[in-house]
Design an enzyme around this catalytic site. Structure first.
Site, mmCIF file in Angstrom:
data_model
loop_
_atom_site.group_PDB
_atom_site.id
_atom_site.type_symbol
_atom_site.label_atom_id
_atom_site.label_comp_id
_atom_site.label_asym_id
_atom_site.label_seq_id
_atom_site.Cartn_x
_atom_site.Cartn_y
_atom_site.Cartn_z
ATOM 1 N N ARG A 13 -18.726 -9.252 -1.875
ATOM 2 C CA ARG A 13 -17.881 -10.457 -2.003
ATOM 3 C C ARG A 13 -17.346 -10.558 -3.445
ATOM 4 O O ARG A 13 -16.192 -10.296 -3.719
ATOM 5 C CB ARG A 13 -18.680 -11.710 -1.599
ATOM 6 C CG ARG A 13 -17.807 -12.930 -1.340
ATOM 7 C CD ARG A 13 -17.387 -13.689 -2.580
ATOM 8 N NE ARG A 13 -18.524 -14.181 -3.358
ATOM 9 C CZ ARG A 13 -18.402 -14.709 -4.564
ATOM 10 N NH1 ARG A 13 -17.222 -14.823 -5.129
ATOM 11 N NH2 ARG A 13 -19.463 -15.094 -5.233
ATOM 12 N N ASP A 14 -18.208 -10.898 -4.385
ATOM 13 C CA ASP A 14 -17.755 -11.099 -5.763
ATOM 14 C C ASP A 14 -17.155 -9.812 -6.319
ATOM 15 O O ASP A 14 -16.168 -9.832 -7.053
ATOM 16 C CB ASP A 14 -18.951 -11.531 -6.629
ATOM 17 C CG ASP A 14 -18.549 -12.376 -7.821
ATOM 18 O OD1 ASP A 14 -17.343 -12.588 -8.004
ATOM 19 O OD2 ASP A 14 -19.430 -12.809 -8.576
ATOM 20 N N HIS A 205 -26.848 -16.412 -11.340
ATOM 21 C CA HIS A 205 -25.753 -15.461 -11.114
ATOM 22 C C HIS A 205 -25.101 -15.216 -12.482
ATOM 23 O O HIS A 205 -24.435 -16.101 -13.017
ATOM 24 C CB HIS A 205 -24.786 -16.134 -10.132
ATOM 25 C CG HIS A 205 -23.518 -15.412 -9.830
ATOM 26 N ND1 HIS A 205 -23.262 -14.831 -8.605
ATOM 27 C CD2 HIS A 205 -22.392 -15.209 -10.561
ATOM 28 C CE1 HIS A 205 -22.042 -14.311 -8.597
ATOM 29 N NE2 HIS A 205 -21.489 -14.522 -9.778
ATOM 30 N N HIS A 207 -22.769 -12.799 -15.107
ATOM 31 C CA HIS A 207 -21.819 -11.697 -15.322
ATOM 32 C C HIS A 207 -22.158 -11.061 -16.663
ATOM 33 O O HIS A 207 -22.703 -11.720 -17.555
ATOM 34 C CB HIS A 207 -20.374 -12.213 -15.296
ATOM 35 C CG HIS A 207 -19.885 -12.446 -13.901
ATOM 36 N ND1 HIS A 207 -18.913 -11.678 -13.317
ATOM 37 C CD2 HIS A 207 -20.270 -13.347 -12.967
ATOM 38 C CE1 HIS A 207 -18.705 -12.108 -12.076
ATOM 39 N NE2 HIS A 207 -19.515 -13.116 -11.840
ATOM 40 N N CYS A 238 -13.700 -12.327 -11.324
ATOM 41 C CA CYS A 238 -13.259 -13.461 -10.512
ATOM 42 C C CYS A 238 -11.767 -13.597 -10.712
ATOM 43 O O CYS A 238 -11.303 -13.748 -11.843
ATOM 44 C CB CYS A 238 -13.970 -14.753 -10.915
ATOM 45 S SG CYS A 238 -13.265 -16.199 -10.087
ATOM 46 N N ASN A 247 -20.169 -8.276 -12.563
ATOM 47 C CA ASN A 247 -21.468 -8.929 -12.444
ATOM 48 C C ASN A 247 -22.532 -8.065 -13.116
ATOM 49 O O ASN A 247 -22.340 -6.873 -13.327
ATOM 50 C CB ASN A 247 -21.862 -9.026 -10.965
ATOM 51 C CG ASN A 247 -21.003 -9.988 -10.198
ATOM 52 O OD1 ASN A 247 -19.855 -9.702 -9.914
ATOM 53 N ND2 ASN A 247 -21.543 -11.126 -9.870
#
Ligand code: COA
Ligand code: ZN
Length: 307
Positions: A13-14, A205, A207, A238, A247
């Site tokens: 996803r990310d 989460h 990065h 993003c 990430n």
């Protein structure tokens, strides 16, 4: 305190949402197969967002229909609004994540809602998920710094996290969307959340934009956090946050946790093959800080087994 840490893989996803190349459903499935082969059992597999906003995530419903389904794997999907939630439910999703940014501008840019609207929508979705028996995570995005509004005040993060828990969130994910946190700012936020009794139900989460993601993980571990998002090979970014790069790489996270005697169920050397397979699929050079070293160790092991 538990020595088991959940590694939630967000690459599908990310990671993929910011790639120039849009993968086909089949390629996204191959990526997830590679992740499963390494022992990863928690995967954010996609998002139910407007295909105009994020074309890379189009077809996530179809993807869910094709995933190798087993209770042993927690596949989740990001949903930005009620429409996304309902599409996810229809596709058989049993675990969702909503995204609530801590600043006005970030909510506007990301999901076209004010902070107040986004808070209400996310709270309503958490309540709905609870009623439906769907596992519910809530991201508090730009929890340390916003690319538009600067430093995020920790009391705002505390308030939004509290709202999400009160509305039924199983977990709140404190997200450093642009990789601007450092161990001190992580401690400041987690200390507040711990005082309010929330630290153990948190996930983080990070990065790795400024190379501090692992240091931030260590700070969070010290506050009792036992779940982290990461992305294979450091894939990611993003599309709505200028300056956000990849990430925290899954291989860096897993290797550090293994070295510290914390269990994840994932074999660090097995991630080398996953990085290679995902690199071939995305066409993007991948690999976290430890990747070259892991690759050499994996090569030596293969040499031994072929001897
Ligand atoms: N999934 C698919 N399509 C959706 C949708 C969803 N969850 N929500 C709305 N749409 C569609 C609408 O049907 C409408 O389609 P149309 O133009 O063909 O009629 C269009 O999107 C606009 O709908 P609207 O309700 O006006 O939404 P918006 O333009 O205000 O956009 C979001 C809001 C949330 C849909 C959009 O900003 C978005 O998808 N953002 C994703 C952000 C993201 O993924 N960020 C990265 C992760 S943090
Ligand atoms: Zn992210």
């Amino acid at each position: 305190m538990s020595d088991f840490v959940i590694v939630n893989e967000v690459g599908p996803r990310d990671g993929l949402q910011s790639q120039g190349k849009t993968l086909s459903i089949e390629e996204r499935l191959l990526m997830i197969d590679a992740l499963l082969d390494s022992g990863i059992r928690s995967i954010e597999a996609g998002s139910f967002v407007s295909p105009k906003a994020v074309p890379q995530m189009a077809g996530t419903g179809e993807l869910f229909g094709l995933l190798p389904m087993t209770d042993a794997v927690d596949y989740s999907a990001l949903v930005p609004n009620l429409r996304g939630y309902e599409l996810a439910l229809a596709a058989g999703v049993r675990s969702v994540a909503v995204v609530l940014s801590a600043t006005e501008t970030m909510n506007q840019r990301n999901i076209n809602m004010s902070l107040e609207q986004a808070t209400d929508v996310c709270a309503a979705l958490m309540q709905r998920a609870r009623q439906d028996g769907v596992q519910a995570r809530a991201y508090v995005a730009v929890a340390f710094e916003c690319p538009f509004e600067g430093l995020t005040p920790p009391p705002v993060v505390e308030y939004l996290s509290q709202r999400m828990f009160e509305s039924g969130a199983d977990k709140v994910i404190i997200a450093d969307t642009i990789g601007a946190a450092n161990p001190r700012s992580v401690r400041q936020v987690l200390e507040r959340l711990d005082s309010a009794g929330m630290a153990r139900q948190l996930s983080c989460h990070f990065h790795d934009t400024r190379g501090m993601a692992l240091a931030n993980v260590l700070a969070a571990l010290e506050w009792g956090v036992r779940e982290f998002d990461s992305s294979i090979g450091g894939l990611g970014g993003c599309p709505f946050s200028p300056g956000a790069t990849g990430n925290l790489a899954t291989e860096d996270l897993v290797l550090m946790l293994a070295g510290m005697g914390l269990r994840t169920g994932i074999e660090p050397l097995a991630l080398v093959d996953v990085v290679k397979r995902v690199q071939a699929l995305t066409g993007t050079p991948l690999g976290g800080h430890s990747y070259r070293w892991l690759e050499r160790q994996a090569g030596k092991r293969q040499g031994v087994s072929h001897a």
